[in-house]
Design a protein around this motif. Structure first.
Motif, short mmCIF file in Angstrom:
data_model
loop_
_atom_site.label_atom_id
_atom_site.label_comp_id
_atom_site.label_asym_id
_atom_site.label_seq_id
_atom_site.Cartn_x
_atom_site.Cartn_y
_atom_site.Cartn_z
N SER A 375 0.85 -1.19 0.00
CA SER A 375 0.00 0.00 0.00
C SER A 375 0.88 1.23 0.00
CB SER A 375 -0.89 0.01 1.24
OG SER A 375 -1.62 1.20 1.27
N GLY A 382 -3.55 -2.46 2.12
CA GLY A 382 -2.81 -3.22 1.11
C GLY A 382 -3.40 -4.60 0.90
N LEU A 383 -4.66 -4.75 1.24
CA LEU A 383 -5.29 -6.06 1.04
C LEU A 383 -6.38 -6.00 -0.03
CD1 LEU A 383 -5.63 -7.24 4.75
CD2 LEU A 383 -4.00 -8.04 3.06
P1 ADP Z 1 -5.01 0.12 -0.13
O1 ADP Z 1 -6.06 0.76 -0.95
O2 ADP Z 1 -5.47 -0.21 1.23
O3 ADP Z 1 -3.71 0.87 -0.13
P2 ADP Z 1 -5.09 -1.88 -2.16
O4 ADP Z 1 -4.67 -3.30 -2.20
O5 ADP Z 1 -6.52 -1.59 -2.43
O6 ADP Z 1 -4.68 -1.30 -0.76
O7 ADP Z 1 -4.20 -1.08 -3.18
C1 ADP Z 1 -2.80 -1.23 -3.09
C2 ADP Z 1 -2.07 -0.05 -3.69
O8 ADP Z 1 -2.22 -0.06 -5.10
C3 ADP Z 1 -2.58 1.30 -3.25
O9 ADP Z 1 -1.99 1.71 -2.05
C4 ADP Z 1 -2.14 2.18 -4.41
O10 ADP Z 1 -0.80 2.57 -4.27
C5 ADP Z 1 -2.21 1.27 -5.59
N1 ADP Z 1 -3.43 1.49 -6.38
C6 ADP Z 1 -4.49 0.68 -6.44
N2 ADP Z 1 -5.43 1.16 -7.29
C7 ADP Z 1 -4.93 2.32 -7.76
C8 ADP Z 1 -5.42 3.33 -8.69
N3 ADP Z 1 -6.62 3.23 -9.27
N4 ADP Z 1 -4.62 4.38 -8.96
C9 ADP Z 1 -3.41 4.49 -8.37
N5 ADP Z 1 -2.89 3.60 -7.50
C10 ADP Z 1 -3.64 2.53 -7.19
#
Ligand code: ADP
Ligand code: MG
Length: 429
Positions: A375, A382-383
């Motif tokens: 994350s 980060g899940l």
């Molecule tokens: P979280 O949202 O809790 O950080 P996620 O697993 O949902 O964990 O997402 C992991 C990481 O992926 C995010 O912290 C971000 O850096 C990146 N990410 C995910 N979706 C996007 C997006 N649409 N645009 C930019 N970065 C993204």
């Protein structure tokens, strides 16, 4: 020109073509490459192949040189696309002009016919399986050789070389092309397998991470406990007490989201499969994220080019999958932006595109998507993306992520359509 000499020279040509595609294979095999890198290497190697073939071409008479340049041209075009095909044809033409002599017009006609053929066959080629591809490229190699023979015969009837030379010219390219296509196909399969293995590895890490989850949850609980203990003593100013309460709530939310994300992940196979209307689930998810979007001044547009795409899955998980992606997209646009949601039905699957105009991700970040605890957010778990991948996996779907820092991100999810389903599912609203 002696017959065995022609066969020998053609085999040298074939060796050149094999060598360049082997280079492509080595390049693929060393480590995972991006699509663009692969395309560039394919084009470059095909060019090398064409030039090598033309360099070792057999001058049969004044106008005419025999070689296997059509093989790298065809394979480069089929696996690269029509633009690389045109580029390769241009390189062939340029080299032919450099070589000089007569027969430049016939080269042009042959190339034009070859590129036109590739253009027609490309859309079908993409959806073929390995065996059909091998058959197709072999037939195309035969067609390309025949094409050369016919053009030659029409243009230089009197000085056409003897027929037994043509026999070699028909047999060698066909066999060679079949072999090279087989190599390319196994190369593609192994790189696909590698990404699947990487994903499976990630999954296995996560199924063994219950211990670390409890640790992750314990942290916020400890913070909340501390805050509550402090609040027992009421000699704090009102703003301090508010701050304690706010922190406690944030930490509890965090613990809650870790648990729910993990639970959704830990059980990737849905218990009860239902027939779900994808558009309906998407629109439902949009209403769920609308308040968050409003808060971030994000505008959501939907374009559903299918009304009755039905897939099999677990309703809540499918919604959670879409929700996690949309939430990430909205969170990636803190200063507002546009969230586009498209659904499109293809032959046997439905494609869902979710695209934002947010901060985007670097290549490294995209590669790490789906990894537990990856994350970039202060309060991220980060899940979320891990859950997304596991749900799509469970539904035998695929997801492709394209992102550019500063421009935005595009999630392209392909889910197989349910084969037979009750009418009610398609019309469910
Ligand atoms: P979280 O949202 O809790 O950080 P996620 O697993 O949902 O964990 O997402 C992991 C990481 O992926 C995010 O912290 C971000 O850096 C990146 N990410 C995910 N979706 C996007 C997006 N649409 N645009 C930019 N970065 C993204
Ligand atoms: Mg998230």
């Amino acid at each position: 020109m002696h017959l065995s000499k022609v066969a020998e020279d053609l085999l040298i040509n074939l060796l050149c073509v094999f060598a360049v595609f082997f280079l492509v294979y080595l390049y693929h095999d060393r480590k995972p490459r991006t699509e663009r890198q692969r395309l560039y290497v394919l084009i470059l190697c095909s060019m090398l192949g064409i030039i090598a073939c033309m360099f070792f071409s057999i001058p049969l008479n004044e106008q005419f040189r025999l070689d296997l340049r059509q093989i790298p041209l065809m394979l480069g075009g089929l696996y690269g696309g029509i633009v690389p095909a045109v580029l390769l044809a241009a390189v062939t033409m340029a080299y032919r002009v450099i070589q000089g002599g007569e027969g430049i017009y016939s080269t042009f006609i042959i190339l034009a016919l070859q590129v036109a053929g590739l253009y027609l066959i490309l859309p079908y080629f993409r959806s073929m399986n390995t065996n059909k591809r091998i058959l197709t490229t072999s037939c195309l190699a035969l067609a390309a050789s025949l094409n050369v023979i016919v053009v030659m015969w029409l243009m230089f009837q009197r000085s056409v070389p003897p027929w037994d030379i043509w026999l070699w010219y028909l047999i060698i390219p066909v066999l060679g092309t079949a072999g090279i296509t087989y190599v390319i196909e196994s190369m593609n399969r192994s790189s696909l397998l590698r990404t699947e293995i990487a994903r499976a590895e990630k999954m296995s890490i996560v199924s063994h991470m219950a211990a670390s989850i409890s640790h992750e949850v314990r942290n916020p609980l400890t913070v909340v406990r501390g805050m509550l203990q402090l609040l027992q003593y009421d000699d704090f100013a009102a703003d301090k007490r508010h701050m304690f309460l706010r922190t406690s709530i944030t930490e509890l939310d965090r613990a809650e989201s870790i648990i729910s994300d993990y639970l959704a992940f830990a059980k990737p196979m849905p218990d009860k499969l239902q027939y779900l209307n994808v558009v309906h689930e998407l629109l439902h998810t949009v209403t769920m994220v609308q308040p968050l979007a409003n808060m971030n001044t994000v505008q959501i547009t939907t374009n559903m080019k299918t009304a009755a795409a039905v897939v099999q899955g677990d309703k809540q998980r499918v919604q959670q999958c879409f929700l996690n992606i949309m939430k990430n997209c909205i969170e990636a646009m803190p200063k507002g932006g546009l969230l586009k949601i498209h659904a499109l039905q293809q032959d046997s699957d439905v494609q869902v595109l979710i695209q934002d105009t947010g901060i985007g991700m670097t290549k490294e970040q995209v590669a790490r998507l789906g990894e537990p605890y990856f994350s970039t957010k202060d309060s991220g778990t980060g899940l979320g993306m891990m859950v997304v991948f596991s749900i799509i996996d469970a539904m035998h779907g695929k997801m492709k992520v394209e992102s550019e820092p500063g421009k935005g991100t595009r999630f392209c999810i392909t889910l197989p359509l349910a084969v037979a389903y009750p009418e009610a599912a398609a019309t469910q609203q």
